[in-house]
Design a protein around this motif. Structure first.
Motif, PDB file in Angstrom:
ATOM      1  N   SER A 209      57.972  58.390  44.551  1.00  0.00           N
ATOM      2  CA  SER A 209      56.392  58.241  44.226  1.00  0.00           C
ATOM      3  C   SER A 209      55.946  57.254  43.733  1.00  0.00           C
ATOM      4  O   SER A 209      54.855  57.200  42.968  1.00  0.00           O
ATOM      5  CB  SER A 209      56.365  59.771  43.148  1.00  0.00           C
ATOM      6  OG  SER A 209      56.805  60.840  43.569  1.00  0.00           O
TER       7      SER A 209
ATOM      8  N   ARG B  24      55.810  65.798  50.020  1.00  0.00           N
ATOM      9  CA  ARG B  24      54.667  65.060  49.812  1.00  0.00           C
ATOM     10  C   ARG B  24      54.580  63.876  50.780  1.00  0.00           C
ATOM     11  O   ARG B  24      53.642  63.539  51.224  1.00  0.00           O
ATOM     12  CB  ARG B  24      54.343  64.697  48.562  1.00  0.00           C
ATOM     13  CG  ARG B  24      54.413  65.903  47.403  1.00  0.00           C
ATOM     14  CD  ARG B  24      53.632  65.494  46.188  1.00  0.00           C
ATOM     15  NE  ARG B  24      53.809  66.450  45.082  1.00  0.00           N
ATOM     16  CZ  ARG B  24      54.619  66.369  44.034  1.00  0.00           C
ATOM     17  NH1 ARG B  24      55.459  65.542  43.914  1.00  0.00           N
ATOM     18  NH2 ARG B  24      54.331  67.657  43.152  1.00  0.00           N
TER      19      ARG B  24
ATOM     20  N   PRO C 225      58.729  65.944  46.421  1.00  0.00           N
ATOM     21  CA  PRO C 225      58.489  64.718  46.436  1.00  0.00           C
ATOM     22  C   PRO C 225      58.989  64.219  48.108  1.00  0.00           C
ATOM     23  O   PRO C 225      57.923  63.600  48.658  1.00  0.00           O
ATOM     24  CB  PRO C 225      59.568  63.772  45.638  1.00  0.00           C
ATOM     25  CG  PRO C 225      60.092  64.595  44.726  1.00  0.00           C
ATOM     26  CD  PRO C 225      59.883  65.955  45.163  1.00  0.00           C
TER      27      PRO C 225
ATOM     28  N   CYS D  67      63.204  57.033  50.408  1.00  0.00           N
ATOM     29  CA  CYS D  67      63.286  58.084  51.164  1.00  0.00           C
ATOM     30  C   CYS D  67      64.577  57.850  52.448  1.00  0.00           C
ATOM     31  O   CYS D  67      65.118  58.652  52.746  1.00  0.00           O
ATOM     32  CB  CYS D  67      61.762  58.266  52.344  1.00  0.00           C
ATOM     33  SG  CYS D  67      61.676  59.681  53.186  1.00  0.00           S
TER      34      CYS D  67
ATOM     35  N   ASP E 101      52.131  60.859  53.564  1.00  0.00           N
ATOM     36  CA  ASP E 101      52.086  59.494  53.116  1.00  0.00           C
ATOM     37  C   ASP E 101      50.917  58.690  53.811  1.00  0.00           C
ATOM     38  O   ASP E 101      50.973  58.839  55.118  1.00  0.00           O
ATOM     39  CB  ASP E 101      53.336  58.864  53.112  1.00  0.00           C
ATOM     40  CG  ASP E 101      53.125  57.493  52.202  1.00  0.00           C
ATOM     41  OD1 ASP E 101      53.735  57.836  51.089  1.00  0.00           O
ATOM     42  OD2 ASP E 101      52.897  56.456  52.645  1.00  0.00           O
TER      43      ASP E 101
ATOM     44  N   ARG F 265      58.682  53.570  48.420  1.00  0.00           N
ATOM     45  CA  ARG F 265      58.485  54.876  48.745  1.00  0.00           C
ATOM     46  C   ARG F 265      59.531  54.878  49.918  1.00  0.00           C
ATOM     47  O   ARG F 265      60.367  55.717  50.107  1.00  0.00           O
ATOM     48  CB  ARG F 265      57.285  55.347  48.997  1.00  0.00           C
ATOM     49  CG  ARG F 265      56.494  55.455  47.964  1.00  0.00           C
ATOM     50  CD  ARG F 265      55.192  56.512  48.020  1.00  0.00           C
ATOM     51  NE  ARG F 265      54.052  56.001  49.263  1.00  0.00           N
ATOM     52  CZ  ARG F 265      53.418  55.008  48.931  1.00  0.00           C
ATOM     53  NH1 ARG F 265      53.024  54.711  47.956  1.00  0.00           N
ATOM     54  NH2 ARG F 265      52.509  54.665  50.139  1.00  0.00           N
TER      55      ARG F 265
ATOM     56  N   LEU G 218      60.810  63.750  37.445  1.00  0.00           N
ATOM     57  CA  LEU G 218      59.070  63.777  37.834  1.00  0.00           C
ATOM     58  C   LEU G 218      58.578  62.829  36.703  1.00  0.00           C
ATOM     59  O   LEU G 218      57.603  62.289  37.274  1.00  0.00           O
ATOM     60  CB  LEU G 218      58.752  65.039  37.706  1.00  0.00           C
ATOM     61  CG  LEU G 218      59.638  66.246  38.858  1.00  0.00           C
ATOM     62  CD1 LEU G 218      59.227  67.492  38.690  1.00  0.00           C
ATOM     63  CD2 LEU G 218      59.120  65.579  40.244  1.00  0.00           C
TER      64      LEU G 218
ATOM     65  N   ALA H 279      59.005  59.423  37.550  1.00  0.00           N
ATOM     66  CA  ALA H 279      57.802  58.968  38.669  1.00  0.00           C
ATOM     67  C   ALA H 279      56.476  58.813  38.229  1.00  0.00           C
ATOM     68  O   ALA H 279      55.826  58.101  38.687  1.00  0.00           O
ATOM     69  CB  ALA H 279      57.842  60.112  39.821  1.00  0.00           C
TER      70      ALA H 279
ATOM     71  N   VAL I  33      64.653  59.649  43.614  1.00  0.00           N
ATOM     72  CA  VAL I  33      63.637  60.696  43.478  1.00  0.00           C
ATOM     73  C   VAL I  33      62.213  60.016  42.852  1.00  0.00           C
ATOM     74  O   VAL I  33      61.220  60.277  43.407  1.00  0.00           O
ATOM     75  CB  VAL I  33      64.150  61.951  42.804  1.00  0.00           C
ATOM     76  CG1 VAL I  33      62.768  62.943  42.572  1.00  0.00           C
ATOM     77  CG2 VAL I  33      65.296  62.657  43.407  1.00  0.00           C
TER      78      VAL I  33
END
Length: 740
Positions: A399, A438, A435, A410, A442, A406, A345, A348, A395
């Motif tokens: 972000s 979220r 993530p 994914c 997008d 991104r 995190l 990111a 990961v």
């Protein structure tokens, strides 16, 4: 009025003297090269149609034609409008005609002009597939270091087989890469014999010509993109190279591509951008080539593709983090890219603050797409990705400020989530769920689509991340996507909801239906997209799986009459769509495990019973099995009213049909028939059966109507008649799912 020298040059093109016309063309060439303003001036003066006419004139000197082709190529290197002007002037077909020339200077000039034109994504391709132009182009894929001119054949026109300079083969392969983008074009190019010749260009003898390799790989990638036949042809392309190089294609293509992962040299194949590097393109080509082949993915892993891609990803991630740290005066890199959930995190956040770096982002995106492709099918490849400590970087990239990065990150998560093992361990530890969740909101639809497809695996019953999704508004967000105008998002959303309801308790079912509503479910069941209809029926099947109260809730929510109407319509109006029929039958299977009222609703619909009887002779064994389970549950001898239902079904011909199926070629069908005939008093049920992945009812002692829990097909995990209802699982990309 005094004419300018440029107008005089245009005027000289009308001279009858070849020498004067050639001088005029040379003057135009020298005026426009590197000068966009002069290119636009000459196009406004009408130079394009005049030059084009020279290429089609058999009386024109070959030197003049060469100069003309060079000028047309230079004009095409201006902008889209220049290319549109050349296309409207009819330049493409005359340039294609130069490819059959016996003078390689004209062939090269014409081919380079065509390459420049086809770099524009809006340039039409249809002329390439007229006359013999595609054959002429493919004939240029046989290079020689010492090429010689081929004499005309006996007819005095055309050539048989050509040996051309390597640089011409490179240009020809580049053109093929640009004109092989649609499914129809892929077929025509493959049928014309391009694939074996493109593979030969990857032979070690051309290792000193990296641009030839790049062009060939790009062409092969475009031919294989979403085309399994062409991909298989490439994989099986043995015997198409010289005897001294009779190696499997995997030993030739993949090492070449993998070497290019760290190649920083520029390449000029991207129209509309100033430059790109091999490092940006090579992993993309690699991904297109291997994404549908387990054999190629294994070969890639053994060739250290994952290790080398990991090196690129870690380097680019650390460069971005270092840049952000130097700008903010804080932060600390982790050793070897490894880290905990909090480290991911933090990384990111650093990446987000670093912003987009263009070239570096494209390299990172490309490498991530390569990782996503190489671990999409094989568990051992996923293990190597995990062992390479890439998860924290993946990961963090979810972000990233770049939409493309991104999306690529994914895709990596989606490939890794196909593993039950890593769904339970590494992905949880890396903190993937938040993530990913979220990304459902997008700004990019493509990212939302990939995220929603990945979520289908994350919400499975055996995934610890299912609770995280539920606790963070997952149901509400997925229901929101169900109403999207994009059918891909609707499909993924309903698929994820269906998986969320796999072996779900009544509380989760109530929560989903409170958000979705029964009217919303009915709308999905009648969606214009068949795949969405199928998954909506899957969802209904899972709602009716479990306890008698769950079935009662379905009856209350939809209404008995409406539910029976839905089932009847699907079995009659959609009879040609096997997957919809199969899921409809399993809804009936589950409803038939209910109480006397639920069974009576099915028995009271003559058309439903007639459809079940008809599908008992279906060519697919999975559908035959489903029909027999309907019969078994409706006639279960311990249930009240079973004898009346047996008599009713016997009168409709079910018993006779079952007897005719007793020697069915499918063992599962035969076993189920024995159980069904036992309910009709034609035998004794023997065996300890068992449900697929037990619900509470499935594990109860003693025989009861059937439970099928688990498989994507809805039948492959079935036991021998001791279970009660049927739930369905799996989703887009799951290793045992219906979609890849």
């Amino acid at each position: 009025m005094v004419s300018s020298k440029h107008e005089l040059a245009i005027s000289s093109l009308s001279s009858s003297d070849d020498a004067e016309r050639t001088r005029a063309v040379r003057f135009i060439k020298n005026s426009i090269i590197g000068n966009r303003t002069k290119k636009e001036l000459y196009l406004k003066l009408g130079v394009a149609p005049r030059l084009t006419s020279f290429l089609s004139d058999p009386s024109c000197d070959v030197d003049l034609k060469i100069q003309v082709a060079v000028v047309l190529g230079s004009l095409a290197h201006g902008n889209d409008q220049n290319i549109n002007t050349l296309v409207q002037a009819g330049a493409v077909r005359p340039l294609l005609g130069t490819l059959a020339s016996l003078d390689y200077r004209l062939v090269e000039a014409g081919a380079r002009a065509l390459k420049a034109i086809f770099q524009c994504p809006n340039a039409p391709h249809q002329d390439v597939y007229k006359a013999t132009y595609i054959q002429d182009l493919i004939a240029l894929l046989s290079p020689s270091i010492h090429a010689t001119v081929i004499e005309p054949n006996n007819s005095g026109s055309g050539t048989q087989r050509r040996s051309v300079p390597v640089r011409i083969s490179e240009v020809a392969a580049s053109i093929l890469a640009k004109v092989s983008t649609s499914p129809e074009e892929q077929v025509l190019v493959a049928q014309a014999g391009a694939i074996p010749l493109l593979v030969r260009l990857l032979d070690p003898q051309w290792a000193g010509y990296p641009k030839v390799h790049e062009a060939s790989l790009e062409a092969l990638a475009n031919l294989a993109r979403e085309n399994s036949n062409n991909a298989q042809t490439i994989v099986n392309c043995r015997g198409c190279r010289p005897p001294e190089h009779q190696q499997d294609i995997t030993l030739t293509v993949l090492p070449t591509l993998i070497r290019l992962f760290s190649e920083p040299a520029p390449m000029n194949t991207v129209y509309g951008s100033s430059w790109a590097t091999v490092q940006e393109r090579a992993p993309r080509v690699f991904a297109d080539l291997i994404e549908q082949s387990e054999e190629l993915q294994k070969a890639a892993m053994e060739g250290d593709a994952i290790v080398k891609l990991a090196t690129v990803i870690v380097k680019k991630s650390e460069e971005a983090a270092s840049s952000a740290v130097s700008g903010h005066g804080e932060g600390k890199k982790s050793k070897n890219g490894a880290g905990t959930k909090s480290a991911s995190l933090n990384q990111a956040a650093v990446l987000a603050s670093a912003g987009s770096s263009g070239h570096g982002d494209r390299i990172l995106e490309s490498a991530l797409r390569g990782i996503a492709a190489v671990c999409s099918l094989k568990e051992e490849c996923r293990k190597q990705v995990i062992d390479a400590k890439l998860l924290p970087h993946i990961v963090a990239a979810m972000s990233h400020p770049s939409t493309a990065v991104r999306g690529a990150a994914c895709e990596c998560t989606r490939s890794l989530s196909r593993s039950v093992k890593y769904l339970r361990t590494s992905l949880v530890d890396a903190g993937v769920a938040i993530p990913l969740f979220r990304l459902l909101a997008d700004e990019s639809d493509d990212v939302q689509i990939t995220a929603s497809a990945t979520l289908c695996n994350i919400v499975l019953d055996f995934s610890p991340m299912k609770k995280t999704v539920l606790d963070n508004g997952g149901v509400e967000r997925l229901v929101g996507l169900v109403h999207s105008e994009d059918p891909r998002l609707r499909l993924n959303a309903v698929w994820a909801l269906k998986n969320l309801l796999y072996q779900a308790d009544s509380e989760i079912k109530e929560r989903v239906m409170r958000e979705l509503s029964w009217d919303g479910l009915q709308s999905l069941i009648n969606d214009e997209e068949l795949g969405i209809q199928e998954q909506a029926l899957n969802l209904l099947r899972n709602l009716a799986c479990g306890k008698e109260t769950d079935i009662e809730e379905v009856f209350r929510g939809l209404g008995e009459q409406k539910l029976m109407s839905i089932l009847e319509r699907k079995l009659t109006e959609m009879a040609d769509h096997d997957e919809i029929v199969l899921q409809t039958l399993y809804v009936i299977v589950n409803v038939s495990t209910g109480n006397d009222r639920h069974k009576s609703a099915i028995m009271g619909c003559f058309q439903i019973l007639q459809s079940i009887l008809g599908f008992m002779a279906h060519p697919k064994s999975s559908i035959r099995v489903a029909t027999i389970w309907c019969v078994i549950n409706l006639t279960w001898t311990d249930d009240p009213g079973s004898q009346e239902r047996v008599d009713r079904l016997r009168s409709l011909g079910f018993e006779t049909c079952l007897k005719s199926m007793s020697e069915d070629s499918n063992m599962d069908v035969k076993d189920r028939v024995k159980t069904a005939l036992g309910n009709f008093g034609q035998g004794v049920v023997v065996g300890n059966g068992g449900a697929a992945t037990g619900t509470a009812a499935a594990s109860a002692a003693g025989p009861s109507p059937m439970v099928i829990s688990g498989s994507a097909s809805g039948s492959s995990n079935m036991g021998g008649g001791r279970s009660r209802s049927s739930s369905n699982v799996a989703g887009p990309g799951l290793v045992f799912g219906n979609r890849g």
